[in-house]
Design a protein around this motif. Structure first.
Motif, mmCIF file in Angstrom:
data_model
loop_
_atom_site.group_PDB
_atom_site.id
_atom_site.type_symbol
_atom_site.label_atom_id
_atom_site.label_comp_id
_atom_site.label_asym_id
_atom_site.label_seq_id
_atom_site.Cartn_x
_atom_site.Cartn_y
_atom_site.Cartn_z
ATOM 1 N N TYR A 187 41.677 51.730 47.546
ATOM 2 C CA TYR A 187 40.623 50.791 47.163
ATOM 3 C C TYR A 187 40.681 50.502 45.667
ATOM 4 N N LEU A 188 40.760 51.560 44.860
ATOM 5 C CA LEU A 188 40.772 51.376 43.411
ATOM 6 C C LEU A 188 42.050 50.694 42.942
ATOM 7 N N SER A 189 43.183 51.089 43.524
ATOM 8 C CA SER A 189 44.449 50.473 43.146
ATOM 9 C C SER A 189 44.436 48.973 43.422
ATOM 10 N N ASN A 190 43.962 48.598 44.602
ATOM 11 C CA ASN A 190 43.908 47.179 44.951
ATOM 12 C C ASN A 190 42.911 46.420 44.081
ATOM 13 N N LEU A 191 41.777 47.061 43.804
ATOM 14 C CA LEU A 191 40.765 46.403 42.978
ATOM 15 C C LEU A 191 41.290 46.144 41.572
ATOM 16 N N LEU A 192 41.937 47.131 40.985
ATOM 17 C CA LEU A 192 42.483 46.962 39.636
ATOM 18 C C LEU A 192 43.554 45.864 39.608
ATOM 19 N N LYS A 193 44.386 45.827 40.625
ATOM 20 C CA LYS A 193 45.402 44.776 40.712
ATOM 21 C C LYS A 193 44.755 43.396 40.834
ATOM 22 N N ASP A 194 43.707 43.330 41.659
ATOM 23 C CA ASP A 194 43.032 42.051 41.866
ATOM 24 C C ASP A 194 42.354 41.555 40.585
ATOM 25 N N VAL A 195 41.693 42.472 39.885
ATOM 26 C CA VAL A 195 41.014 42.092 38.646
ATOM 27 C C VAL A 195 42.026 41.656 37.593
ATOM 28 N N ASP A 196 43.100 42.415 37.469
ATOM 29 C CA ASP A 196 44.145 42.077 36.498
ATOM 30 C C ASP A 196 44.757 40.710 36.822
ATOM 31 N N ALA A 197 45.070 40.495 38.096
ATOM 32 C CA ALA A 197 45.671 39.217 38.495
ATOM 33 C C ALA A 197 44.718 38.057 38.248
ATOM 34 N N ALA A 198 43.440 38.261 38.554
ATOM 35 C CA ALA A 198 42.459 37.190 38.363
ATOM 36 C C ALA A 198 42.265 36.870 36.891
ATOM 37 N N LEU A 199 42.238 37.890 36.050
ATOM 38 C CA LEU A 199 42.099 37.665 34.617
ATOM 39 C C LEU A 199 43.324 36.952 34.045
ATOM 40 N N LYS A 200 44.494 37.352 34.494
ATOM 41 C CA LYS A 200 45.726 36.704 34.029
ATOM 42 C C LYS A 200 45.773 35.243 34.464
ATOM 43 N N LYS A 201 45.289 34.963 35.643
ATOM 44 C CA LYS A 201 45.313 33.614 36.197
ATOM 45 C C LYS A 201 44.284 32.710 35.524
ATOM 46 N N SER A 202 43.229 33.315 34.990
ATOM 47 C CA SER A 202 42.113 32.541 34.451
ATOM 48 C C SER A 202 42.516 31.783 33.184
ATOM 49 N N ASN A 203 42.088 30.541 33.117
ATOM 50 C CA ASN A 203 42.241 29.754 31.893
ATOM 51 C C ASN A 203 40.876 29.447 31.269
ATOM 52 N N ALA A 204 39.879 30.243 31.637
ATOM 53 C CA ALA A 204 38.527 30.039 31.126
ATOM 54 C C ALA A 204 38.459 30.295 29.631
#
Length: 329
Positions: A187-204
């Motif tokens: 759960y934690l591994s996937n969550l950290l990957k998801d947050v990192d990927a979303a932040l990297k993808k963000s152009n906000a």
């Protein structure tokens, strides 16, 4: 031929499974409009759900006044939404007693975006996440982790409770609802990957992370070492502007001298802990207030204004951030 057909079926099945896994992994996204002139205004409160007691009602009253005066668009909750042990189910009267019947001001009848706190995990977590509560009160939106896109800003809501080791190794007399979290490591591994990927993808223009637990705090709970080790490197690597949390029952602002991150604690929605404070580097500590209150924030593409309010509606501290000049008090 039969063998080849079987192989093909297996390959197709595997591809579909991987595709579905990648879709599930991405954090759910929501959108909130900016004002016509291109700004955002909102309140942030945490650690509040006590059926109006411990000055929760008084904090709610001031939130309503400030929300009306400054024309807020939504409210963020940093968790511990229902004390002491979350909700017992979707029909628990505490939902009405601590939420619907307390935040009655017209200005607070806007969308609420909520994360879970450790006390919420002591009850029925699925109840807080359920669409049934959204039907009872359309303001309510609570997920474990999700993303809110509001024009030039993105808010990344992170489920921080499963990071804390002691809830698993030494829970004391408390029982936590870990359905949906086990196995914890995955759960934690996937969550950290998801947050990192979303932040990297963000152009906000602005990236704001919201969680329940403290990362930097001079209050009772202090530093959450698991988040410092696992989450902070991701925040720093992806140029996050702010981390907003509750958990410590106080109001705090810590300006990290080693990065651009502003650490904001707003856990004063009800019960506060007077004089429960530990030393912190005065070069970083901009505010510590051991009483109840909340945060107001107003943002444009290039500027953010942060104000901490107490239970009497007084402004305790303000901070302005400019994307051109970066930050100044």
């Amino acid at each position: 031929m039969a063998f080849l057909s079987s192989v093909s079926v297996l390959l197709i099945s595997a591809w579909l499974w991987l595709s579905s896994e990648s879709c599930v992994a991405e954090l759910q996204r929501f959108q909130h409009p900016v004002k016509p002139k291109g700004s955002l205004s909102f309140l942030v409160v945490g650690d509040w759900g006590r059926k109006g007691q411990y000055n929760q009602s008084k904090v709610a009253f001031q939130m309503g006044l400030v929300g009306q005066k400054l024309d807020i668009g939504f409210v963020i909750s940093t968790g511990d939404n229902f004390y002491e042990d979350g909700l017992t189910g979707v029909d628990d009267p505490a939902f009405n007693q601590s939420f619907t019947a307390i935040y009655t001001a017209p200005s607070l009848k806007k969308q609420w975006y909520n994360v879970l706190g450790n006390h919420d995990y002591r009850g029925d977590v699925e109840a807080q996440l359920s669409h049934v509560l959204r039907e009872k009160d359309k303001r309510w939106l609570c997920l474990r982790s999700f993303i809110l896109k509001a024009g030039f800003a993105e808010f990344f809501f992170v489920d921080t409770t499963p990071f804390v080791d002691k809830y698993f190794t030494d829970p004391g007399d408390h029982v936590y609802d870990w359905k949906g979290v086990s196995p914890r490591e995955d759960y934690l591994s996937n969550l950290l990957k998801d947050v990192d990927a979303a932040l990297k993808k963000s152009n906000a223009k602005w990236k704001i992370v919201v969680g329940h637990h403290t990362i930097k705090s001079t209050g009772h709970h202090g530093v959450t070492k698991e988040l410092v080790k696992q989450l902070v490197p991701i925040l720093e690597a992806n140029s996050v502007d702010m981390y907003i949390n509750g958990h410590d029952h106080c109001l705090e602002h810590i300006s990290d001298k080693n990065s651009q991150i502003q650490y904001l604690t707003t856990g004063g929605g009800s019960k506060a802990w007077k004089d429960d404070v530990h030393w912190w580097d005065p070069k970083e500590l901009k505010l510590y207030y051991d009483g109840q209150g909340f945060i107001y924030m107003q943002m444009t593409q290039h500027k953010a204004h942060i104000a901490f309010y107490d239970i009497y509606g007084r402004v305790l501290h303000t901070w302005n951030i400019s994307k051109e000049l970066h930050s100044d008090a």
